[in-house]
Enzyme design. Structure first.
Site: not given
Ligand code: CO
Length: 301
Positions: A127, A185, A215, A247
């Site tokens: 966005h 993620h 997350e 990650h």
């Molecule tokens: Co991250």
């Protein structure tokens, strides 16, 4: 009569709304007068970025696919992560932000640019990218028209096609009783709903697949309960990310106590970790190219 009135009002309101939608979709043609520049199209590929050198293979592969599909169009890159760009700059590798890349393309007389998001979900990074692209559209002597291609997992059809494509690469038959754990993620952004929506499609196609996030929702605890309830003793771990970067290498496959691999192995599940970014897998990269095709269809070439 009253019914007719309210129906008419509704029709009038609809017409007004529709014309507003049409107006807002139109490109502000502020520089049409006197702008004699020939149309020049460009593609800007935008990723979050990675500071892991081995992970860049994902970007190299998708870059080659895009250049092969659009050999007559210049392809540029930008990373949305400031932290990663600054880290790379210190090591001597300068990758522009989307704003820097668009400013440079404007200066190089590109008149139509397709910005393709290499993000996985339409979250905050995407966005922000759309807002940046809109800000650069129609500037004096700048880019006339900018279109932004959707991320990998945007519509419901995207999710279903992605699930089917991924299963063709990691079919249950070849996993020999192992569950397929996908680590997304996750985000505080409303687009976090993409992950449970994706889980829905996997549940229908192959119930041995479980989606979790670092997350967002679902969590690693949700993944643990899933594996426990179904009695899995083996799992294949794959990151739902364009690159197998920090990650994937640390949160998912790392040796620290809190990595997904360590946590699941403590639960008695033997883990095999796959360190491939999604963009590295040609059938998945092809789905990103289809988003690009959709945006490219809007520009004159
Ligand atoms: Co991250």
């Amino acid at each position: 009569m009253r019914i007719m009135h309210s129906t008419l009002r509704r029709i009038a309101a609809f017409c007004l709304l529709f014309s507003l939608v049409l107006l807002s979709a139109q490109v502000p043609d502020v520089q049409a007068h006197g702008d004699k520049r020939e149309d020049k199209a460009g593609i800007l590929l935008v990723s979050f970025g990675t500071s892991v050198p081995e992970a860049k293979v994902s970007f190299e592969k998708i870059d080659a696919m895009v250049k092969k599909r659009y050999p007559d169009v210049a392809v540029r890159w930008a990373y949305t992560s400031k932290i990663i760009r600054h880290k790379l700059a210190k090591e001597g590798e300068v990758i522009p932000s989307p704003a820097e890349a668009l400013a440079k393309m404007a200066d190089e007389n590109f008149t139509e640019v397709v910005v393709q998001s290499l993000h996985v979900i339409p979250g905050e990074e995407y966005h922000s990218l759309v807002r940046t692209a809109h800000a650069f559209q129609g500037m004096p002597k700048g880019i006339k028209r900018i279109f932004v291609g959707y991320p990998l997992l945007s519509t419901n059809d995207d999710l279903e096609t992605f699930a089917k494509t991924l299963l063709s690469l990691y079919p249950a038959e070849k996993r020999d009783g192992a569950a397929l754990v996908l680590m997304g993620h996750g985000t505080h952004h409303p687009a976090d709903v993409v992950y449970p929506a994706l889980q829905y499609h996997f549940a229908r196609l192959d119930p041995s697949v479980v989606v979790g996030t670092v997350e967002g929702f679902p969590t690693l605890e949700d993944v643990q309960s899933f594996l426990k309830e179904k009695g899995y003793k083996k799992a294949t771990l794959l990151a739902l990310m364009s690159v197998a970067g920090d990650h994937a290498r640390n949160d998912m496959a790392g040796d620290e106590d809190d990595s997904w691999k360590s946590v699941l192995e403590k639960d008695g599940i033997a883990c095999e970790t796959v360190l491939h970014g999604l963009a590295e897998l040609p059938p998945i990269a092809e789905l990103w190219l289809q988003r690009l095709d959709g945006a490219m269809a809007h520009i004159k070439r």
